[in-house]
Every structure is written in C-alpha cells, then in structure tokens.
Design an enzyme around this catalytic site. Sequence first.
Site, PDB file in Angstrom:
ATOM      1  CB  CYS A   1     -23.486 -32.967   9.928  1.00  0.00           C
ATOM      2  SG  CYS A   1     -22.456 -34.438   9.956  1.00  0.00           S
TER       3      CYS A   1
ATOM      4  CG  MET B   1      -0.621  -0.563  -9.051  1.00  0.00           C
ATOM      5  SD  MET B   1      -1.261  -1.574 -10.358  1.00  0.00           S
ATOM      6  CE  MET B   1      -2.953  -1.124 -10.340  1.00  0.00           C
TER       7      MET B   1
ATOM      8  N   GLY C   1     -19.674 -36.011   6.728  1.00  0.00           N
ATOM      9  CA  GLY C   1     -18.896 -35.420   7.817  1.00  0.00           C
ATOM     10  C   GLY C   1     -17.645 -34.836   7.198  1.00  0.00           C
ATOM     11  CB  THR C   2     -17.167 -31.878   5.051  1.00  0.00           C
ATOM     12  OG1 THR C   2     -17.817 -30.960   5.920  1.00  0.00           O
ATOM     13  CG2 THR C   2     -18.113 -32.340   3.970  1.00  0.00           C
TER      14      THR C   2
ATOM     15  CE1 TYR D   1     -28.669 -32.607   7.092  1.00  0.00           C
ATOM     16  CE2 TYR D   1     -30.113 -34.051   5.833  1.00  0.00           C
ATOM     17  CZ  TYR D   1     -29.152 -33.874   6.810  1.00  0.00           C
ATOM     18  OH  TYR D   1     -28.664 -34.949   7.499  1.00  0.00           O
TER      19      TYR D   1
ATOM     20  NE  ARG E   1     -13.825   3.037  -6.726  1.00  0.00           N
ATOM     21  CZ  ARG E   1     -12.613   3.374  -6.383  1.00  0.00           C
ATOM     22  NH1 ARG E   1     -11.578   2.901  -7.032  1.00  0.00           N
ATOM     23  NH2 ARG E   1     -12.393   4.204  -5.398  1.00  0.00           N
TER      24      ARG E   1
ATOM     25  CG  ASP F   1     -13.429 -37.268  11.130  1.00  0.00           C
ATOM     26  OD1 ASP F   1     -12.208 -37.333  11.358  1.00  0.00           O
ATOM     27  OD2 ASP F   1     -14.295 -37.319  12.012  1.00  0.00           O
TER      28      ASP F   1
ATOM     29  NE  ARG G   1      -7.054   8.845 -13.691  1.00  0.00           N
ATOM     30  CZ  ARG G   1      -8.347   9.072 -13.622  1.00  0.00           C
ATOM     31  NH1 ARG G   1      -9.023   9.431 -14.701  1.00  0.00           N
ATOM     32  NH2 ARG G   1      -8.982   8.924 -12.474  1.00  0.00           N
TER      33      ARG G   1
ATOM     34  CD  GLU H   1     -17.240 -39.484  10.349  1.00  0.00           C
ATOM     35  OE1 GLU H   1     -16.884 -38.344  10.696  1.00  0.00           O
ATOM     36  OE2 GLU H   1     -17.814 -40.270  11.121  1.00  0.00           O
TER      37      GLU H   1
ATOM     38  CE  LYS I   1      -8.189   4.946 -11.775  1.00  0.00           C
ATOM     39  NZ  LYS I   1      -6.781   5.217 -11.416  1.00  0.00           N
TER      40      LYS I   1
ATOM     41  CB  SER J   1     -25.080 -36.972   7.554  1.00  0.00           C
ATOM     42  OG  SER J   1     -24.664 -35.688   7.925  1.00  0.00           O
TER      43      SER J   1
ATOM     44  CG  HIS K   1       0.847 -18.115  12.953  1.00  0.00           C
ATOM     45  ND1 HIS K   1       0.645 -17.843  14.282  1.00  0.00           N
ATOM     46  CD2 HIS K   1       0.826 -19.460  12.838  1.00  0.00           C
ATOM     47  CE1 HIS K   1       0.527 -18.981  14.940  1.00  0.00           C
ATOM     48  NE2 HIS K   1       0.636 -19.976  14.090  1.00  0.00           N
TER      49      HIS K   1
ATOM     50  N   GLY L   1      -4.782   3.037  -4.049  1.00  0.00           N
ATOM     51  CA  GLY L   1      -3.491   3.558  -3.621  1.00  0.00           C
ATOM     52  C   GLY L   1      -2.309   2.633  -3.879  1.00  0.00           C
TER      53      GLY L   1
HETATM   54  P1  ADP Z   1      -6.300   6.543  -7.998  1.00  0.00           P
HETATM   55  O1  ADP Z   1      -6.629   5.272  -8.693  1.00  0.00           O
HETATM   56  O2  ADP Z   1      -5.257   6.397  -6.959  1.00  0.00           O
HETATM   57  O3  ADP Z   1      -7.535   7.251  -7.532  1.00  0.00           O
HETATM   58  P2  ADP Z   1      -6.271   8.287 -10.270  1.00  0.00           P
HETATM   59  O4  ADP Z   1      -5.730   7.765 -11.543  1.00  0.00           O
HETATM   60  O5  ADP Z   1      -7.736   8.278 -10.159  1.00  0.00           O
HETATM   61  O6  ADP Z   1      -5.605   7.489  -9.084  1.00  0.00           O
HETATM   62  O7  ADP Z   1      -5.702   9.756 -10.130  1.00  0.00           O
HETATM   63  C1  ADP Z   1      -5.279  10.380  -8.965  1.00  0.00           C
HETATM   64  C2  ADP Z   1      -5.940  11.746  -8.835  1.00  0.00           C
HETATM   65  O8  ADP Z   1      -5.677  12.562  -9.975  1.00  0.00           O
HETATM   66  C3  ADP Z   1      -7.445  11.633  -8.739  1.00  0.00           C
HETATM   67  O9  ADP Z   1      -7.915  12.549  -7.794  1.00  0.00           O
HETATM   68  C4  ADP Z   1      -7.900  12.001 -10.109  1.00  0.00           C
HETATM   69  O10 ADP Z   1      -9.174  12.558 -10.094  1.00  0.00           O
HETATM   70  C5  ADP Z   1      -6.861  13.021 -10.562  1.00  0.00           C
HETATM   71  N1  ADP Z   1      -6.731  13.009 -12.020  1.00  0.00           N
HETATM   72  C6  ADP Z   1      -6.440  11.942 -12.771  1.00  0.00           C
HETATM   73  N2  ADP Z   1      -6.435  12.268 -14.076  1.00  0.00           N
HETATM   74  C7  ADP Z   1      -6.749  13.568 -14.143  1.00  0.00           C
HETATM   75  C8  ADP Z   1      -6.922  14.492 -15.247  1.00  0.00           C
HETATM   76  N3  ADP Z   1      -6.778  14.109 -16.508  1.00  0.00           N
HETATM   77  N4  ADP Z   1      -7.239  15.757 -14.947  1.00  0.00           N
HETATM   78  C9  ADP Z   1      -7.379  16.141 -13.660  1.00  0.00           C
HETATM   79  N5  ADP Z   1      -7.233  15.352 -12.599  1.00  0.00           N
HETATM   80  C10 ADP Z   1      -6.916  14.065 -12.837  1.00  0.00           C
HETATM   81 MG    MG Z   2     -16.251 -37.296  12.386  1.00  0.00          MG
HETATM   82 MG    MG Z   3      -9.034   7.676  -8.584  1.00  0.00          MG
END
Ligand code: ADP
Ligand code: MG
Ligand code: MG
Length: 902
Positions: free
Chosen positions: A854, A109, A788-789, A874, A343, A791, A98, A767, A29, A786, A459, A107
């Site tokens: 193989c 952190m 035989g990974t 190959y 991003r 075994d 942020r 192998e 970010k 060849s 599991h 979501g």
């Molecule tokens: P996440 O990584 O979970 O998307 P963000 O850090 O991007 O969290 O922020 C959560 C929300 O708050 C996002 O919708 C972002 O656009 C908004 N936001 C973050 N910083 C600001 C800011 N300085 N002004 C207005 N909106 C903000």
């Molecule tokens: Mg074998």
């Molecule tokens: Mg965001």
Amino acid sequence: MAAQETVDHKYVYDFSEGNKDLKDLLGGKGANLAEMTNLGLPVPPGFTITTEACQAYLATGREPDGLAGQIEAHLESLERAMGKRLGDPGDPLLVSVRSGARFSMPGMMETVLNVGLNDQSVVGLSAQAGGNDRFAWDSYRRLIQMFGKTVCEVPGEEFEHALDQIKSAKGTHDDLDLDADDLRGLVDAYKKIFLKHTGREFPQQPREQLDLAIRAVFESWNAERAVLYRRQERIPADLGTAVNVVTMVFGNLGPDSGTGVAFTRDPASGAQGIYGDYLANAQGEDVVAGIRNTVPLQELGQLDRASYDELLGIMARLEEHYKDLCDIEFTIERGKLWMLQTRVGKRTAAAAFVIAGQLVDEGLIDLDEALHRVNGAQLAQLMFPRFQLDHEFQPVATGIGASPGAASGTVVFTSARAVELAAEGRSVILVRRETNPDDLNGMIAAKGILTSRGGKTSHAAVVARGMGKTCVSGADEIDVNVPAKRFTVAGQTVQEGDVVSIDGTTGKVYLGEVPVMPSEVVQYFEGSLDPEHIDNALVRAVHRIMTHADGKRRLAVRTNADTGADAARARRFGAEGIGLCRTEHMFLGDRRELVERLILARAPGEREAALAALLPLQRADFEEIFREMDGLPVTVRLIDPPLHEFLPPLEQLAVNVAVAQERGEDVAKEEALLAAVRRMHEENPMLGLRGVRLGLVIPGLFAMQVRAIAEAAVSCARDGGVAKPEIMVPLVGAVQELETVRAEAEKIIAEVVGDSGVEVLIGTMIEVPRAALTAGQIAEAAQFFSFGTNDLTQMGWGFSRDDVEGAFFWRYLELGIFGISPFESIDRDGVGRLVRIAAEEGRAARPGLKLGVCGEHGGDPDSVHFFHEVGLDYVSCSPFRVPVARLEAGRAVVETGGSDSR
Ligand code: ADP
Ligand code: MG
Ligand code: MG
C-alpha cells in the site's frame, strides 16, 4: 597473415556479416545497416568497427592490437567491390565515418562525410561526375568543415562565418547560388582556418583522414554533451560507440539527386501513412540542419516517381520486417535510391498505443506483444490534464518536460513570494535559473516550476517529480533575472505578476493562461467516452490493450482512498477494493475539538465521552466507503500519526496564551493545550508515539475504531450490501504488539457481528524492518500483510523522506548512488529484499497469507513488476495510478513469460 587473423579478436564486421540483434556489438546504426543489407535493400557497402574496439580504445588510449590490420583488410575488400581506391586521384572511393551506439543518442556524437578527398582526388571526383566541379568542391569543403570540427576541434562558427562571407559577397542567402569557383575559394579559406587552429595543414593522406576520423568518433563517446545526455537518459557510461565506414553516395550531384528522412507512420499521433521531408541537391546533414527548406516527402512523387515508389515499397517492407514504426534516412544519387539508416522510431505516448493497436489489426503482432510495447509511464502521461491548445497559443520556449502536468499561474521569482501569493489562494509558477534546497517552500507552494537550466535529474526536476508537481527544466531560451524580478524570452519581457502556462510533458512554455481539460483517456476511464462508439483511435487502442492486460494479470489492483468520492472514482478506474483507507483525516476539521478532549482527558469518564462522541462519526465514514466498495475488500488502517499532530503548533499556542493573558481572558484551556503539546513533543516523531503504540498506550482508541468498522459493516449487510473490512494495524515491529491489539479487537468484533454473516479480517502493515525480519512470527497473528513501503524505505535507508528529497537526493542521483529515488521506485536490493523475506517467511508460517502493498510504489511501473515477481496478491495505489498498475501488472505477466492464471 591468415593464421594471425584467426588469433585476433574480431573487431570489424562487414555489413553482410551483422544483423539487427547485434546492437550491443555493432551499435543500432551498424546492426540495422547490416540487417537492411541482408534484406537485399540498396545500402552502400561498408563495415562496422565494434563497440568493443571503442571500449578498448577508451580504456587504454590506443587502438587495440589487430584493429588496424582488420580495417585495412575490410577497406581493401570494399575497394575491390567498388572498383575504386580510397582517395584515388583519378576516381576516388569516398566514405563516411559515422558514430552509432547501442542506444540512439541523437546529435550527441559525430559523423564525417566525404573522407578520401584531397587536392588531387577532388579533381578526379569532378571528372568522374562528368566535369561537375561545383559538386566536387562542395564535397571537399564539407569534408574540411566536418573533419575540422569533429576531429580537430576547430570552432564550427569559423567555417560558418567564412561561408556567410562568401554568400554575402555574392549577395545571396542560398548556398546553391555558389558556383565551383566560389567553393574552390571557400576550400582555401577553410584550409587557412584549419591551419590557424591546428598548426598543421589539412591532412592529404586518405588513410590518415580515415584513421583520425575513426579515433574522433571513439572519443566523441566521452564528449561533454554525450556524457550529460547519457546521465539524463540513464544510458550506461561504459557501452562505447561503434563506428560505421560507409561508401559515400551523393545527394548533391544536381537536381536529380537529394536526401531525406521519413517515418513509416506519424510518430506524433500514430496515424497511418508516411511522414517525411525531402531536400533536392543536398547532402545528408542539410536536412536536419535546416539550411534550406525541405519539402514534404510526397512531393518526391512528382520529382522522381520511380525512386518514390521504390522508397514506399522499402518502407512497407521494413515495417513488415521490424513489425513496428521505422524511421529512415535515404539519399538519391542521380535517380538511384540508397538507404542510409533505419531504426525502430521514437514516438509519443499516444502514438505508442495507437500503433500497437494498428499492428495487431494488421496481423503483424499479437496482443501480448502490443501490451509489451506500451508502458505505464506512457499511460500516466495520457492521463494528465491537457492544455486546450485549439486557441491562439504558441509556445515561447521549449525546455525539458521534467515532471508532467499542465500548470498556469502568476510568475514569481523567489520562494518567499511564492509562499505569500499561494497563501492568498493564487496559483503561482516559480521561475528560477535553477532551484536549490532553499527553494523548497516555494516549490511546495507553487503550482508549477520553470527553470532555464538543468536537465531531468536537476534539483528542480527531481523534487518536482517527488511532489507530483508540474515542472519544465532547462528552458534555455529564457533569460531569468531574479533581482530584477523578470525574465525575457523571444524578445518579450515577463514581469513578476504576469501569467504563464507550462506543460511538463512537452516542456513547452506559453505566455498567458491556457485553459485545461481532462484528457480523453481519463474521460474514457471515467466512463464518459464509449470506446465502441466513438471514432478515436487512441481511446480504442487504450481500451483494447487495457482489456488484454486485465485478462493477463495475476496481481489484483486496489486503491488508496479515504473518502467515498475517492473510492467511487477509483472503482471506475478499475480498482478491485481499497488497500489503504487512512483514518486520520476523520479526526480533522470540526472533529478536532473531540480529539483535543481525548488528549486532555484527566478526570475519569472524559476520555470515554470523547471516544463515544467520535464513534458514530467514524461509523458513518466507514459506511459511506463500504457502500461505494460494495462486495470488494476494504483495508482500514487504524490511526497512525502521533496525536499531537492534531493539536495546533507550539508557537501558535504560545502566542494565543500570551495574547489572551494580556487581555485578561480565561486561558485555562489554551494553557492545558500548550502543556500537552510540550509534554508530547518528540524529537523524532516518525519514530515516536504513533501507529500500534498509540493503541497500546491510549485506552479505548483502537477499540472505538474497531467497533465503528464492525458496526458499519453490519449496517451495510443489513441493507443488503456486502462489506469486507480488513482491519490493519500500523507500525507493528513485534508479534506481541499485534497479539495484544488483536485480542481486544476480536472480542469487540464477535460482539458486534453476531450472526450477521459479516467477516472481519485482522492483519498488519509490514513497514518496520524488524517486522519484515520476524514475519514468520508475526504471520501467526496476522490474516494478511500489507507492505508499507514508504516507511519501510524510510526506516530501511534511514532517510527522513520529508527532509532528504529536497536536501540532497539530487546529489545522490548525480553521483549515481541510485538511478531513481527509492521513494519513487522500490529499491529491489535492499528494501525489496525485506519484502521478499517477509513474503516468504510469512507464507511459510501461514500458507495462503494474503499479501499486498500500500505504499506509493504500488503505482510505480517497475515496482509493480517487482511485486509480481515476489508473488504478492495485490498492489494498492492512488486512484489515478490504478490504470497504470493494471497495465503494468499485465505487462509483468507477459514479460516473465507467465500464463493467464486468472
Ligand atoms: P546521425 O546519427 O547524427 O544521424 P549519421 O551518421 O546518420 O548521423 O550521418 C549524418 C548525415 O549524413 C545523415 O543525414 C546521413 O544520412 C548522411 N550520411 C551518412 N553517411 C552517408 C553516406 N555514406 N553517403 C551519403 N550520406 C551519408
Ligand atoms: Mg507508515
Ligand atoms: Mg542518422
């Protein structure tokens, strides 16, 4: 002060100082906010605290020296630039705090908005907004809510509950109906909740709010859900998160304000054109939280044409700059557009290919780059059978797509029931809360596995992937009741015996039987879709990128095929020969009787008679395969498994004998078989009488196979074809073993081939670890190796494959002893080292020695890259993996900066 600062390690970067390549330091970010700032895009000013500061904080439990001063200095210059002070009672600067790590962890952190508001500055904010009390108090209540939840661990439901109460008192569901007085009241309620849970008043000092929020973001790196997510996604645990402090801009200032998210292309299909959602009069979190219904981004065009046009311009600019699909977050404050995040966006497998193709057309990237941007795992996904969802089917739950594929079947809740129904020929889906090693038989019997708990390394997920079986794990909307033999989902009850369908790619669960069909990409590989003449962006993109990969790659790709049908399919998929033709299936079915005669032979001539009867059958098998692979090499492995595997199991024979005796029937043959099975019983069959050892112990067995191969090749040549057999001796550990087999084989070949022009190579599998370590000697007697990974991994690690994957691999993965099963992807350090040694020493002894692989690793993307690096000629893999291996072999060249050497 200045002198002090130069000594300090730099922990804080203004947005104008960073760039997109500093993701390790500034997080994704922060790096991208800096990049956009430097592009001159409208980003609210701010600064980033580095991941190094976070790592130092997490290691020592306190902020590193110098950090506080640097934050102070950057805050001051931000205040100067904005002409406001943080939390100033008259005209407050507000900021967001942020999180943002190297890898996006959606979501996982935390973020706190509106830092700097308190009982005084809320009044100043209102005045600055032209007396907009509602806006100011709405912002304040959001701060207490987010700060309480994130920084002080106040349960979020408490705040939501208070908000609901006020709404229902007003008789509304929409928070826009709350006025300034309501929100002022809500702030009071929130403060009480805060006090109750923390034992202190909500902090009024803006700087204290900021410091606590920064610390909370650092700590959110180690929150339980973030730790789990990282483990699943194989993100290293020690990276830490950066913290971005960003000047607040307000989408909640009224109808001329708002906030939204957008993609520069459709991340599902890759189709061109922008995709996004917009929400008027709202702050960022509202869009994702689904508090109110968003509108499609296009509607912003009617609401605020100027901002909309500016946004489209910026999105085009970002695509051109990043040369890829971007996703963005933005806010409009009273008609002024602000960019809050961008991003390179996540996308589906199909979109990855389509977009890579489009970007080449648009001249933004070249074909090498396009090849680099897709991968074999995505291609494999595109080759799984599809549910035909054009009917009425709606998913009832969504879990984790743990092992891809599309499976429908009868629901069962126990391993035993799965085995029972499967024995009747029914398709079953084994449904469990989570599986454990006792479920293994049921998992083997089931068509698919569905669990309500556990992630990608549970599991169920690990074992299912190992078996190539469809699995959806962690579908937590499903409530499984095993004793009652039912589960409930979305208000419906599904009993044992009902039918469900699960999609191991998307993680979706459907009630009833959804019909399946081969994917378009498979139809293309099979030759039934012509990319030049159909209007299908995906198929065209796959065709184009595959063609490029084929032009680039140095590794040839062969297939593992034991029948003419498999060979033909693999050839359509692009196989350039057979790397492993197993001969053991040729001893099954109605040929078992001959094998029994062979094993039981006592009187002279009996064994020879059995072998003589097998010879024409084997010859016909090889002829069929050589014809399908006309002109291409075919590596035939001499018989490998222990012969008693071809006899009935001990218990069954014992019962047969007892029953026959009871009836007074003649039991001589049964008794002889039983005696043979007892005699041949082995404690460790994998390490017993198999492979080359059979050839050395059972006279005439290998000779018969060699003769069948040579005769089949000559017969093809006589019909005008070109057969290129390569006879492969399995399980060799010492050169003497190979020499003995080879001497006999060469005599037979010379005799059969005569002047037909047919050439037959003789080589060996590598192998057994000892073979790898004495490869220099073995190469003297071998025309090819060849690897035989399977075994080699089994014996290298001392893991009995059939036992360990279900028994304890999940635990090894959990502990991080390996990140992926060494049977799935080659263990470069250990088993890979054996391959490397054998390749080097083999080639030193015999320059030009042909080297291939193989084992199943031949179709695993990362392993293919390894085999390219080691310099093999190959890889060979199952027919369906051939396109994956072709693609990855091409990518290996592009990624190591190699040139076209073909
Ligand atoms: P996440 O990584 O979970 O998307 P963000 O850090 O991007 O969290 O922020 C959560 C929300 O708050 C996002 O919708 C972002 O656009 C908004 N936001 C973050 N910083 C600001 C800011 N300085 N002004 C207005 N909106 C903000
Ligand atoms: Mg074998
Ligand atoms: Mg965001």
